[in-house]
Each structure stands twice: as structure tokens, then as C-alpha cells.
Design a protein around this motif. Structure first.
Motif, PDB file in Angstrom:
ATOM      1  N   SER A  49       0.839  -1.212   0.000  1.00  0.00           N
ATOM      2  CA  SER A  49       0.000   0.000   0.000  1.00  0.00           C
ATOM      3  C   SER A  49       0.869   1.255   0.000  1.00  0.00           C
ATOM      4  CB  SER A  49      -0.917   0.012   1.224  1.00  0.00           C
ATOM      5  OG  SER A  49      -1.819  -1.054   1.165  1.00  0.00           O
ATOM      6  N   LEU A  50       1.926   1.238   0.805  1.00  0.00           N
ATOM      7  CA  LEU A  50       2.846   2.373   0.832  1.00  0.00           C
ATOM      8  C   LEU A  50       3.518   2.560  -0.529  1.00  0.00           C
ATOM      9  CD1 LEU A  50       4.332   4.624   2.321  1.00  0.00           C
ATOM     10  CD2 LEU A  50       6.009   2.900   3.056  1.00  0.00           C
ATOM     11  N   ALA A  51       3.920   1.475  -1.160  1.00  0.00           N
ATOM     12  CA  ALA A  51       4.574   1.561  -2.472  1.00  0.00           C
ATOM     13  C   ALA A  51       3.632   2.148  -3.513  1.00  0.00           C
ATOM     14  CB  ALA A  51       5.062   0.182  -2.911  1.00  0.00           C
ATOM     15  N   VAL A  52       2.382   1.737  -3.511  1.00  0.00           N
ATOM     16  CA  VAL A  52       1.409   2.280  -4.461  1.00  0.00           C
ATOM     17  C   VAL A  52       1.208   3.770  -4.194  1.00  0.00           C
ATOM     18  CG1 VAL A  52      -1.018   2.194  -5.175  1.00  0.00           C
ATOM     19  CG2 VAL A  52       0.289   0.073  -4.911  1.00  0.00           C
ATOM     20  N   TYR A  53       1.124   4.146  -2.935  1.00  0.00           N
ATOM     21  CA  TYR A  53       0.979   5.559  -2.569  1.00  0.00           C
ATOM     22  C   TYR A  53       2.183   6.370  -3.061  1.00  0.00           C
ATOM     23  CZ  TYR A  53       0.696   9.740   0.324  1.00  0.00           C
ATOM     24  OH  TYR A  53       0.648  11.045   0.752  1.00  0.00           O
TER      25      TYR A  53
ATOM     26  N   PHE B  99      10.188   8.389 -10.319  1.00  0.00           N
ATOM     27  CA  PHE B  99      11.264   7.396 -10.427  1.00  0.00           C
ATOM     28  C   PHE B  99      11.281   6.458  -9.219  1.00  0.00           C
ATOM     29  CE2 PHE B  99      15.892   6.208 -11.110  1.00  0.00           C
ATOM     30  CZ  PHE B  99      15.650   5.554 -12.308  1.00  0.00           C
ATOM     31  N   PHE B 100      10.109   6.063  -8.781  1.00  0.00           N
ATOM     32  CA  PHE B 100      10.004   5.124  -7.657  1.00  0.00           C
ATOM     33  C   PHE B 100       9.918   3.696  -8.197  1.00  0.00           C
ATOM     34  CE2 PHE B 100       7.766   2.721  -4.382  1.00  0.00           C
ATOM     35  CZ  PHE B 100       8.528   3.015  -3.282  1.00  0.00           C
ATOM     36  N   GLY B 101       8.827   3.367  -8.853  1.00  0.00           N
ATOM     37  CA  GLY B 101       8.682   2.023  -9.422  1.00  0.00           C
ATOM     38  C   GLY B 101       9.687   1.756 -10.521  1.00  0.00           C
ATOM     39  N   GLU B 102      10.010   2.788 -11.275  1.00  0.00           N
ATOM     40  CA  GLU B 102      10.970   2.637 -12.366  1.00  0.00           C
ATOM     41  C   GLU B 102      12.349   2.249 -11.834  1.00  0.00           C
ATOM     42  OE1 GLU B 102       7.608   5.182 -13.523  1.00  0.00           O
ATOM     43  OE2 GLU B 102       8.989   5.232 -11.828  1.00  0.00           O
ATOM     44  N   LEU B 103      12.736   2.840 -10.703  1.00  0.00           N
ATOM     45  CA  LEU B 103      14.015   2.494 -10.083  1.00  0.00           C
ATOM     46  C   LEU B 103      13.968   1.080  -9.519  1.00  0.00           C
ATOM     47  CD1 LEU B 103      16.863   3.146  -9.113  1.00  0.00           C
ATOM     48  CD2 LEU B 103      15.847   4.235  -7.097  1.00  0.00           C
TER      49      LEU B 103
ATOM     50  N   GLY C  10       7.538  -8.693  -6.762  1.00  0.00           N
ATOM     51  CA  GLY C  10       6.103  -8.851  -6.973  1.00  0.00           C
ATOM     52  C   GLY C  10       5.342  -7.550  -7.147  1.00  0.00           C
ATOM     53  N   ILE C  11       5.853  -6.468  -6.650  1.00  0.00           N
ATOM     54  CA  ILE C  11       5.128  -5.194  -6.698  1.00  0.00           C
ATOM     55  C   ILE C  11       5.425  -4.380  -7.955  1.00  0.00           C
ATOM     56  CG2 ILE C  11       6.815  -3.830  -5.394  1.00  0.00           C
ATOM     57  CD1 ILE C  11       3.062  -3.514  -4.872  1.00  0.00           C
ATOM     58  N   VAL C  12       6.519  -4.657  -8.634  1.00  0.00           N
ATOM     59  CA  VAL C  12       6.952  -3.820  -9.763  1.00  0.00           C
ATOM     60  C   VAL C  12       5.873  -3.702 -10.834  1.00  0.00           C
ATOM     61  CG1 VAL C  12       8.563  -3.660 -11.698  1.00  0.00           C
ATOM     62  CG2 VAL C  12       9.414  -4.103  -9.411  1.00  0.00           C
ATOM     63  N   ASP C  13       5.305  -4.807 -11.291  1.00  0.00           N
ATOM     64  CA  ASP C  13       4.295  -4.739 -12.350  1.00  0.00           C
ATOM     65  C   ASP C  13       3.085  -3.922 -11.921  1.00  0.00           C
ATOM     66  OD1 ASP C  13       5.849  -6.228 -14.074  1.00  0.00           O
ATOM     67  OD2 ASP C  13       4.915  -8.136 -13.517  1.00  0.00           O
ATOM     68  N   ARG C  14       2.690  -4.076 -10.675  1.00  0.00           N
ATOM     69  CA  ARG C  14       1.544  -3.314 -10.174  1.00  0.00           C
ATOM     70  C   ARG C  14       1.846  -1.818 -10.162  1.00  0.00           C
ATOM     71  NH1 ARG C  14      -1.070  -3.792  -4.192  1.00  0.00           N
ATOM     72  NH2 ARG C  14      -2.668  -2.231  -4.498  1.00  0.00           N
ATOM     73  N   LEU C  15       3.056  -1.452  -9.783  1.00  0.00           N
ATOM     74  CA  LEU C  15       3.420  -0.035  -9.726  1.00  0.00           C
ATOM     75  C   LEU C  15       3.496   0.606 -11.101  1.00  0.00           C
ATOM     76  CD1 LEU C  15       6.245   0.007  -7.026  1.00  0.00           C
ATOM     77  CD2 LEU C  15       3.845   0.657  -6.763  1.00  0.00           C
ATOM     78  N   LEU C  16       3.872  -0.174 -12.091  1.00  0.00           N
ATOM     79  CA  LEU C  16       4.098   0.407 -13.413  1.00  0.00           C
ATOM     80  C   LEU C  16       2.924   0.222 -14.364  1.00  0.00           C
ATOM     81  CD1 LEU C  16       7.865  -0.446 -13.808  1.00  0.00           C
ATOM     82  CD2 LEU C  16       6.807   1.680 -13.071  1.00  0.00           C
ATOM     83  N   GLU C  17       1.757  -0.121 -13.825  1.00  0.00           N
ATOM     84  CA  GLU C  17       0.555  -0.165 -14.646  1.00  0.00           C
ATOM     85  C   GLU C  17       0.302   1.250 -15.175  1.00  0.00           C
ATOM     86  OE1 GLU C  17      -2.465  -1.618 -12.047  1.00  0.00           O
ATOM     87  OE2 GLU C  17      -1.761  -3.678 -12.175  1.00  0.00           O
ATOM     88  N   PRO C  18      -0.264   1.369 -16.365  1.00  0.00           N
ATOM     89  CA  PRO C  18      -0.438   2.703 -16.967  1.00  0.00           C
ATOM     90  C   PRO C  18      -1.085   3.748 -16.065  1.00  0.00           C
ATOM     91  CG  PRO C  18      -0.990   1.024 -18.550  1.00  0.00           C
ATOM     92  CD  PRO C  18      -0.723   0.312 -17.239  1.00  0.00           C
ATOM     93  N   GLU C  19      -2.031   3.374 -15.215  1.00  0.00           N
ATOM     94  CA  GLU C  19      -2.690   4.390 -14.397  1.00  0.00           C
ATOM     95  C   GLU C  19      -1.865   4.827 -13.198  1.00  0.00           C
ATOM     96  OE1 GLU C  19      -4.315   0.341 -13.247  1.00  0.00           O
ATOM     97  OE2 GLU C  19      -4.082   1.429 -15.108  1.00  0.00           O
ATOM     98  N   THR C  20      -0.762   4.134 -12.868  1.00  0.00           N
ATOM     99  CA  THR C  20       0.034   4.550 -11.728  1.00  0.00           C
ATOM    100  C   THR C  20       1.460   4.926 -12.108  1.00  0.00           C
ATOM    101  OG1 THR C  20       0.682   2.278 -11.249  1.00  0.00           O
ATOM    102  CG2 THR C  20      -1.235   3.143 -10.070  1.00  0.00           C
ATOM    103  N   GLY C  21       1.889   4.685 -13.327  1.00  0.00           N
ATOM    104  CA  GLY C  21       3.284   4.888 -13.712  1.00  0.00           C
ATOM    105  C   GLY C  21       3.656   6.334 -13.947  1.00  0.00           C
ATOM    106  N   LEU C  22       4.948   6.590 -13.936  1.00  0.00           N
ATOM    107  CA  LEU C  22       5.511   7.926 -14.137  1.00  0.00           C
ATOM    108  C   LEU C  22       5.087   8.511 -15.487  1.00  0.00           C
ATOM    109  CD1 LEU C  22       7.515  10.189 -13.308  1.00  0.00           C
ATOM    110  CD2 LEU C  22       9.298   8.839 -14.371  1.00  0.00           C
ATOM    111  N   HIS C  23       4.944   7.656 -16.490  1.00  0.00           N
ATOM    112  CA  HIS C  23       4.643   8.154 -17.835  1.00  0.00           C
ATOM    113  C   HIS C  23       3.279   8.811 -17.930  1.00  0.00           C
ATOM    114  CE1 HIS C  23       2.540   4.303 -18.003  1.00  0.00           C
ATOM    115  NE2 HIS C  23       3.677   3.743 -17.644  1.00  0.00           N
ATOM    116  N   ASP C  24       2.403   8.644 -16.935  1.00  0.00           N
ATOM    117  CA  ASP C  24       1.088   9.300 -16.951  1.00  0.00           C
ATOM    118  C   ASP C  24       1.098  10.652 -16.251  1.00  0.00           C
ATOM    119  OD1 ASP C  24      -0.053   7.301 -18.350  1.00  0.00           O
ATOM    120  OD2 ASP C  24      -1.112   6.382 -16.682  1.00  0.00           O
ATOM    121  N   GLN C  25       2.217  11.027 -15.636  1.00  0.00           N
ATOM    122  CA  GLN C  25       2.237  12.273 -14.875  1.00  0.00           C
ATOM    123  C   GLN C  25       2.648  13.428 -15.735  1.00  0.00           C
ATOM    124  OE1 GLN C  25       4.660  11.551 -11.444  1.00  0.00           O
ATOM    125  NE2 GLN C  25       3.231  10.092 -10.614  1.00  0.00           N
TER     126      GLN C  25
END
Length: 95
Positions: free
Chosen positions: A8-12, A19-23, A80-95
């Protein structure tokens, strides 16, 4: 930190920290701080020091996503969390 709280913290953080999930995704294959800094710059970040990289790696370690030490390695929770973090609706590329 429990797995669920860490996730939950990682998603937040992914939604608020660049550059959180990307790193987290890049760390297994790229550990040299200079290379990680260049990767951040390639995503439009204007960092001149690896300090931001070090801070994020410390967060990963505290959250249980990575081991600590000179060469941090991903733990199963981190992998296990990387794919969830980089989904299009949460990834850096949408910001």
C-alpha cells in the motif's frame, strides 16, 4: 513492515514520487549509481547527484523490497510489486 502495508505504501509513493517504481524495476540489472542517475535523466528528471537514488533505495530496504548493503538485491516482495506499480494508471509516464 507487513507485506500488505508495504505494498500500500509503495502504491501511494508511486503516485507521488517520481522514479520510484521505475528504479525498483531497474535495480536488478543496473546497480551502478551513475547508470541509474542517467536512467532518471532519460525520464526527464534533472538530478545532478545520486542522492535521490540513494534515498529511494533506502525506502526500498525499509519497506522490505530490497536487501541492504553495497549491492542491494530485490526480495520477492519487491519483485512482486513492480508490475503493479508500473501499470499505466500509476506509472511515471502518466504524470
Amino acid at each position: 513492515m507487513a507485506d500488505e502495508s508495504s505494498q500500500s505504501l509503495a502504491v501511494y509513493l508511486q503516485g507521488r514520487v517520481k522514479f520510484f517504481g521505475e528504479l525498483l524495476q531497474a535495480l536488478p540489472e543496473t546497480r551502478a549509481r551513475a547508470d541509474l542517475l542517467e536512467k532518471a535523466k532519460s525520464l526527464g528528471l534533472f538530478w545532478t547527484s545520486p542522492d535521490q537514488i540513494h534515498r529511494r533505495i533506502t525506502w526500498f530496504t525499509a519497506s522490505g523490497f530490497h536487501t541492504s548493503g553495497q549491492r542491494p538485491m530485490p526480495r520477492p516482495l519487491g519483485r512482486g510489486i513492480v508490475d503493479r506499480l508500473l501499470e499505466p494508471e500509476t506509472g511515471l509516464h502518466d504524470q
